[in-house]
Design a protein around this motif. Structure first.
Motif, short mmCIF file in Angstrom:
data_model
loop_
_atom_site.label_atom_id
_atom_site.label_comp_id
_atom_site.label_asym_id
_atom_site.label_seq_id
_atom_site.Cartn_x
_atom_site.Cartn_y
_atom_site.Cartn_z
N GLY A 129 17.59 26.70 81.26
CA GLY A 129 18.48 27.17 80.51
C GLY A 129 19.70 27.71 80.88
N SER A 130 20.07 27.80 82.11
CA SER A 130 21.21 27.98 82.80
C SER A 130 21.94 26.38 82.54
CB SER A 130 21.25 28.41 84.23
OG SER A 130 21.05 27.45 85.06
N GLY A 143 14.18 29.40 83.27
CA GLY A 143 15.66 30.05 83.59
C GLY A 143 16.44 29.10 84.13
N ASP A 170 18.87 33.35 91.99
CA ASP A 170 17.24 32.98 91.82
C ASP A 170 17.09 32.92 90.20
OD1 ASP A 170 14.64 32.79 91.27
OD2 ASP A 170 14.22 34.55 92.47
N PRO A 171 16.92 31.70 89.66
CA PRO A 171 16.85 31.95 88.05
C PRO A 171 15.65 31.98 87.84
CG PRO A 171 16.56 29.52 89.05
CD PRO A 171 16.83 30.49 90.41
N GLY A 172 14.70 32.50 88.64
CA GLY A 172 13.38 33.09 88.13
C GLY A 172 12.26 32.12 87.75
N SER A 173 12.56 30.93 87.14
CA SER A 173 11.49 30.13 86.76
C SER A 173 12.12 28.93 86.39
CB SER A 173 11.10 30.59 85.38
OG SER A 173 11.95 30.75 84.40
#
Ligand SMILES: Nc1ncnc2c1ncn2[C@@H]1O[C@H](COP(=O)(O)OP(=O)(O)OP(=O)(O)O)[C@@H](O)[C@H]1O
Ligand SMILES: [Mg+2]
Lengths: 333, 406, 297
Positions: A195-196, A192, A186-189
Motif C-alpha cells: 500500500g505504501s 501495508g 515497520d509496515p506491519g504486513s
C-alpha cells in the motif's frame, strides 16, 4: 520472504498424499506442483500448456508449497516437476537428494534468481540520477520525508516477523540509516508495504524501502534497486547480518536466491524431450514482474498469466522448443 | 368570552387524513372508516367552550379520544380540521417559537403516568417549567420548594422519582404543573393510576387548591364519580364524538343517550347530587301571623302544611293539625312563633347528608343556604324518585299527595 | 439448445465484462486517490499531530506519573478503590514485562479512537433517532462497516493515506464506531414517550429536549455503545498494526508469523489488561452518572 509462506502449507501435504503414481511411459501422465504463489502458478501453467500441446503429455497440477512438495518429491517421486523451487529454504536436503540421484536440478527458472534489496521508484531515479547507491539515498532524508515526522526520512522496512526484518534492520544499522536521519518504519504486513508503494507511485511521491522480485508490485510499479556498493559477504551474513543478535553489522548485500526447476529422475528418463525443454525454460525477473503485474491488475489466475506470457513473449519461448513443437503450441493457443 | 374554545375539531390518524376526513365529515362512523381506509378517527366534530377559572371535565371510555382532545389544547397534537382558540388566540397560527412560549407560560400538564423526569430530583422536576421559562436558578428553586411543601412533600426535594410512591409522584407532577403558575391546567387522567384512597385524597387536594387558585382546569377521566366530584361542567365523548355536555346534575339526571345513561347508571347519586337539585318551591307559603287566617288559607289548599314567612324571613313549617290545636288552646299566639324551624337542610349538602333529616320529617324539609336564607323544600318522595328512578324527567315528578287528616 | 443454457448455467457477466468493470472501478479509485489523496492527507494532518503529540506525551512522561494519572482517572470515573488498585497493578505488570512503550502507544491510539468515535458517533446516532429516513439509510451502512472484512477497506485507506497512525485510526473507527451510533440511536428512541411529551408540554425546544432529556436518559445505552466501541477498537489493534500502527499489535503480529507463543501470549494479555481497565472504568463511570437508577423503591 518465501520462508514465511512455507509455514502455511499443511494442506498441500494432504493433497499430495492422494496422488497415484503416474504411469509415465512415453511422456504419458505428468504431475506438476502448482505452488501457492503467483509466479510459480503461471510457471506451472506454462509447463502444463507446453507439455500438453507440444509433447502430448497428460498433465495434472497438484497444489504444493516449498517444504511439502520437495519432501514428497524426494521421498515418493511425486510430483514429477516443481517448476519454481526456492532452493535456500531446503538447501541441504535438496543438495543431498540431488547428490543421491533422487532429484535433478533441471535449470534456473529465474535467471536473475530471487532478488531482495532496497528500491526506489523508477521515476524518482530518473529525476535524481545522482541517487545510485544506498548511501546516496540515505543522504537525502529531506527527499524521503516521513509524513509523521517531517524532520526525518522514512525508510519502509520489512514487515515484523519476516526473516527480512532482521536483515533489513541490520543493514539499516550498517549503513547508518538512523544517523542519517531516517526512521525504519515497520509496515506491519505485505499489504501495508504494498500500500505504501502504490500510494507513493500513484502520486509520484518519493519512496524508499525493502522489496523483492519477482513480484507483481515491481511489474506494476517499476523500481530501481539501489546498489549496496559491496558484494555479498556470506560469512558475515551468516554470522551477523541475518541474525537477531548482530552487535556490529557491516555493510553487506543480499545474496541472490537460487530458484530452480526441480524434476524427478523418473520424469527425466521417461520424457527426455520434456526434460530438454525444462533445461532451457526460464526468464528474467523483468518478464516475471510484468506477467505478475498483468495478472494482479486483472485479477487473473495463473492460467491466464501463462496464456498472456505465451502470446506476449513468443520470441522467448520459441527458443525453448523445436519449431514443430512451437507450431503445435501456437496453434493450440 | 370563554378561556378555551374548541371549534369543529376533527382529528384523523393515518398517512392520508384528508381522504378520511371527507368521509368523516360526510358522517361515516369511526369503525367504517377504519376498516375501509385504515385511518382512525380520533375526534369527530368537537365543539366545546371552557370557562375561565372553572374545572371542565372530559369523560369517556378508553379510546374515546379524551387524550387526543386534551393534547389539542396545547397543540401536542395538530387537528386535521377545526380551530382551537385560547384567550382569543388561534393556537394553530402560532409559529414554533410562539408555541413554545405559549406552552411555557399559558398552560401546564399533568399526566396519567406522571411523566416525571427520572434523572432529575424532585425539586428539579418541579422547577422544570420555570427553567423552561428562563427563570433564574435560585428563584426557581425557592418557588419549587414552596410548591413541594404545598403538595405535602417537604423533605423529599432531593429524592429521585423512583424513590417515591405513585401518589407522591403524582403530587410532584401536580407541583411541577403548578409551579410555573400557568393559567390553564391540563390533567390527563391525572389520578387514574392511583389507588382509590390516595386518589380521593388527591381529588380533595385539587379541590382545595382550586378554591385558592381559580385556574382553568381541563380534567380528563373515565371515572364518573371523579368527574362529578371535580367538574363544573362535563363533556362526554364516545368514539371521538361528543355525546353530551352539561353540568354534573344534567348529565346525571338527563343523560342524552344510552351511552351516557350507561355511564351514570351505577353512580351513587346520594353522594353526588346536592339538595338544591331536588328542591322545589314550597306549595304553600303562609305570610300571616294570625292563626285563623293561616287555617283558612290552608283549607283552601290541597296541602295540610305550609311554610311560614315573616316578610322574607323564613320562620318554619307548620301543619294544619298543629294550627288547629293552637287555635283551640291558645287562640291569639303568633303563627310565627308556632312554626317549627328545627328541621332544615343546606342547599349544597349532598343528598346522603340530608337523607336522615328528610326521611324523619313528616313534611318536606325546608332548604336553606349557608346564610340561613330559605331556598325551597325537598320532599321524601321526590328524593326517593331521584335516587331510584334513573331515566325519569324530574319535571314530570308526581305531586305530593294531599295528606289525609286523622 | 444453446438458448436454454442460461437455465442451467448462471447467466453471469462474461469474464471480460467483469474484468472491465473491476478495472474501471480500480482506475476510478486510483484517479480519486491521485486527485484528492493529498487534500485528504492535509485534512487529517491536525489529527496526526494531535496523535503524535499525545503518544509522545505518554511515552516521555515518567512511568509513575502516567500510572498516577491513569489511576486517578480510574478513581474519578468509578469512585472505587479496589478498581483503582487493580488498574495500577495491571499497568505495573505491563511495565515489568517490558511492554510499557507498546502499551502507551496502544493506549494513546485507543484513546484517540474512542474520543473520535464518540464525537462522530453520537451526533450521527442522534440524527438517526430524529429522522427515520436517516436511520433507514445509515443502518445498512453500519451493517457493511461491521461485517466487511477489514482488509477490504484497509487497502483503499492505505492507498489514500499511506500507512501509519491516521489510516490506522480510520480503519479502527470504521470497524468500531457502529455500536456507539446504533446504541445512541436506540437509546434515544427508547426514551419514554411520556417523559418526552412532558418536556414538550412544558415548551422545551430541540436542544433542551436533546441535552436535558433524551441524552441523559439514553445514557446507559450510549455508555454501553462506547464500551463496545472501546472493546472493538482494542480488538482491531492487531489489524491496525498490519498497516504500520505501532503498539501491542506489532509484537502480536510478529508472534503470529513466527509462532512465538510466549511473545504472543504476553502482548495479548497486555491488550486484554487494557481492555479490562477501559471496560471496567467506563462501565463504572456510566453507572455512576446514572445515580437515579441505583435507587430503587
Ligand atoms: N398517534 C396515534 N396514531 C393512531 N391512532 C391514534 C393515535 N393516538 C390515538 N389514536 C387513536 O385515537 C383514538 C383515541 O385515542 P385516545 O388516546 O385519545 O383515547 P383515550 O380516550 O385517551 O383513551 P384512554 O382512556 O385509554 O387513555 C383511539 O382509537 C386510538 O387508537
Ligand atoms: Mg388517554
Amino acid at each position: 520472504m518465501r520462508m514465511s509462506i512455507t509455514a502455511m502449507a499443511g494442506a498441500a501435504v494432504l493433497a499430495l498424499a492422494n496422488i497415484q503414481p503416474a504411469a509415465a511411459a512415453d511422456c504419458g501422465r505428468v504431475t506438476i506442483a502448482d505452488m501457492n504463489w503467483a509466479s510459480a502458478e503461471f510457471a506451472a501453467y506454462i509447463d502444463k500448456i507446453i507439455l500438453e500441446t507440444g509433447y502430448g503429455c497428460e498433465v495434472e497440477l497438484v497444489p504444493g508449497d516449498t517444504m511439502p512438495t520437495s519432501t514428497s518429491m524426494m521421498e515418493k517421486s511425486e510430483p514429477d516437476i516443481a517448476p519454481e523451487l526456492w532452493i535456500n529454504a531446503a538447501r541441504t536436503a535438496l543438495d543431498r537428494a540431488v547428490a543421491e540421484g533422487r532429484l535433478i536440478y533441471a535449470a534456473e527458472i529465474l535467471k536473475d534468481g530471487g532478488v531482495e534489496g532496497w528500491w526506489i521508484p523508477e521515476y524518482l531515479a530518473a529525476e535524481h540520477p545522482e541517487i545510485k547507491t544506498v548511501e546516496d539515498a540515505l543522504k537525502r532524508k529531506d527527499l524521503f520525508k516521513n509524513p509523521e515526522d517531517p524532520d526525518r526520512g522514512a525508510f519502509y522496512g520489512c514487515p515484523a516477523g519476516w526473516n527480512c526484518q532482521l536483515t533489513t534492520a541490520n543493514l539499516f544499522r550498517a549503513y547508518k540509516g538512523e544517523e542519517m536521519g531516517f526512521e525504519l518504519i515497520d509496515p506491519g504486513s505485505a499489504a501495508g508495504l504494498d500500500g505504501s508503494i502504490s500510494k507513493a507511485y500513484e502520486r509520484k511521491q518519493p519512496w524508499i524501502g525493502y522489496y523483492w522480485a519477482p513480484t507483481w508490485i515491481l511489474g506494476k510499479y517499476p523500481m530501481v534497486k539501489l546498489d549496496f556498493a559491496v558484494p555479498h559477504d556470506k560469512e558475515h551474513w551468516n554470522s551477523c547480518t541475518a541474525l537477531a543478535e548482530c552487535d556490529n553489522p557491516k555493510m553487506n548485500s543480499w545474496p541472490k536466491s537460487e530458484v530452480y526447476t526441480v524434476v524427478t529422475p523418473r520424469f527425466a528418463k521417461s520424457s527426455p524431450e520434456g526434460m530438454a525443454y525444462l533445461k532451457k525454460r526460464g526468464w528474467s525477473n523483468k518478464v516475471a514482474n510484468e506477467v505478475l503485474a498483468y495478472m494482479s491488475d486483472n485479477q487473473y489466475t495463473g492460467e491466464d498469466g501463462a496464456r498472456y506470457f505465451l502470446e506476449k513473449y513468443p520470441e522467448l519461448w520459441k527458443n525453448w522448443v523445436s519449431a514443430d513443437v512451437a507450431a503445435k503450441v501456437k496453434k493450440a493457443l | 368570552m370563554a378561556k378555551i374554545e374548541i371549534e369543529n375539531v376533527y382529528k384523523i390518524f393515518g398517512d392520508n387524513p384528508e381522504a378520511a376526513l371527507a368521509r368523516a365529515m360526510a358522517g361515516e362512523g369511526k369503525d367504517e372508516i377504519h376498516s375501509d381506509t385504515g385511518h382512525t378517527v380520533g375526534l369527530h366534530d368537537i365543539t366545546l367552550s371552557m370557562e375561565e377559572s372553572k374545572t371542565f371535565v372530559v369523560m369517556g371510555l378508553s379510546g374515546s379520544g379524551k387524550s387526543t382532545l386534551i393534547r389539542h389544547i396545547n397543540r401536542l397534537i395538530e387537528p386535521t380540521a377545526g380551530r382551537i382558540v385560547v384567550d382569543g388566540v388561534d393556537v394553530l397560527t402560532l409559529n414554533d417559537a410562539d408555541l413554545r412560549q405559549f406552552r411555557r407560560t399559558k398552560m401546564a400538564m399533568v399526566f396519567q403516568r406522571f411523566g416525571l423526569f427520572p434523572h432529575r430530583t424532585v425539586i428539579h422536576n418541579v422547577a422544570y417549567g420555570l427553567e423552561m421559562q428562563g427563570v433564574e436558578k435560585r428563584h426557581r428553586q425557592d418557588k419549587a420548594a414552596e410548591w413541594i411543601e404545598t403538595v405535602g412533600l417537604a423533605g423529599y426535594e432531593n429524592s429521585y422519582p423512583s424513590q417515591l410512591s405513585g401518589g407522591m409522584q403524582q403530587r410532584v407532577g401536580l407541583a411541577r404543573a403548578l409551579c410555573g403558575d400557568p393559567e390553564v391546567l391540563l390533567m390527563d387522567e391525572a389520578f387514574s393510576a392511583l389507588d382509590p384512597l390516595i386518589r380521593s385524597g388527591m381529588q380533595d387536594q385539587l379541590i382545595e387548591l382550586q378554591e385558592k387558585l381559580h385556574k382553568t382546569i381541563v380534567f380528563i377521566t373515565h371515572d364518573l364519580d371523579e368527574a362529578l366530584k371535580l367538574g363544573d361542567k362535563i363533556a362526554i365523548l364516545k368514539d371521538g364524538r361528543l355525546s353530551q355536555v352539561g353540568k354534573p346534575e344534567e348529565i346525571l339526571l338527563e343523560p342524552a343517550d344510552d351511552y351516557v345513561a350507561a355511564f351514570v347508571r351505577d353512580v351513587n347519586r346520594a353522594r353526588v347530587l346536592t339538595v338544591d337539585v331536588v328542591m322545589r318551591p314550597p306549595s304553600l307559603r303562609l305570610t300571616t301571623e294570625n292563626i285563623d287566617a293561616a287555617l283558612r288559607e290552608m283549607q283552601g289548599h290541597r296541602d295540610d302544611f305550609g311554610y311560614v314567612f315573616d316578610g322574607d324571613d323564613f320562620r318554619g313549617v307548620i301543619t294544619e293539625r298543629h294550627l288547629r290545636r293552637a287555635a283551640t288552646t291558645n287562640g291569639n299566639s303568633s303563627v310565627y312563633d308556632l312554626a317549627d324551624d328545627s328541621q332544615t337542610v343546606t342547599a349544597d349538602s349532598v343528598l346522603e347528608e340530608a337523607l336522615p333529616t328528610i326521611l324523619q320529617s313528616d313534611t318536606p324539609v325546608a332548604v336553606v343556604n349557608n346564610d340561613g336564607e330559605f331556598r325551597g323544600v325537598v320532599s321524601k318522595r321526590e328524593l326517593i324518585r331521584v335516587l331510584t328512578e334513573h331515566r325519569e324527567e324530574p319535571d314530570e315528578a308526581a305531586q305530593e299527595p294531599k295528606r289525609t287528616g286523622p | 439448445m444453446a438458448d436454454s443454457n442460461w437455465l442451467i448455467e448462471f447467466p453471469a457477466l462474461s469474464r471480460d465484462t467483469l474484468r472491465l468493470l473491476q478495472r474501471s472501478i480500480d482506475e476510478t479509485f486510483r484517479e480519486f486517490s491521485r486527485s484528492y489523496g493529498q487534500a485528504l492527507e492535509d485534512f487529517f494532518e491536525p489529527l496526526l499531530w494531535f496523535m503524535i503529540w499525545f503518544e509522545r506525551l505518554l511515552l516521555n512522561a515518567p512511568w509513575w506519573l502516567v500510572i498516577a494519572v491513569i489511576a486517578s482517572c480510574a478513581y474519578l470515573a468509578s469512585r472505587n478503590w479496589k478498581m483503582t488498585i487493580g488498574v495500577i497493578a495491571a499497568f505495573l505488570a505491563i511495565g515489568i514485562f517490558g511492554m510499557w512503550e507498546d502499551t502507551m502507544r496502544t493506549v494513546s491510539i485507543i484513546t484517540v479512537c474512542t474520543l473520535l468515535a464518540i464525537v462522530i458517533g453520537i451526533p450521527i446516532g442522534v440524527m438517526m433517532a430524529r429522522y427515520d429516513r436517516a436511520q433507514a439509510t445509515i443502518t445498512p451502512v453500519l451493517d457493511v462497516m461491521q461485517t466487511m472484512p477489514s482488509f477490504v477497506y484497509l487497502i483503499p485507506v492505505v492507498m489514500l493515506l499511506g500507512i501509519g497512525r491516521v489510516p490506522g485510526v480510520i480503519a479502527v473507527i470504521i470497524y468500531a464506531i457502529p455500536p456507539v451510533i446504533r446504541l445512541t440511536n436506540l437509546g434515544i428512541r427508547l426514551v419514554d414517550k411520556d417523559v418526552l411529551e412532558a418536556a414538550n408540554a412544558f415548551g422545551a425546544d430541540f436542544k433542551q429536549r436533546l441535552f436535558g432529556v433524551q441524552i441523559p436518559l439514553a445514557m446507559p445505552n450510549i455508555m454501553a455503545g462506547v464500551n463496545q466501541t472501546i472493546m472493538m477498537s482494542l480488538a482491531m489493534v492487531v489489524i491496525a498494526s498490519m498497516i504500520g500502527v505501532k503498539g501491542l499489535g506489532q509484537p502480536v503480529l510478529k508472534a503470529i508469523t513466527n509462532q512465538y507463543f510466549s511473545m504472543g501470549l504476553f502482548n495479548g494479555l497486555a491488550i486484554v489488561a487494557i481492555a479490562i481497565v477501559f471496560d471496567r472504568v467506563s462501565q463504572a463511570y456510566g453507572h455512576r452518572i446514572q445515580k437515579h437508577r441505583q435507587v430503587g423503591h
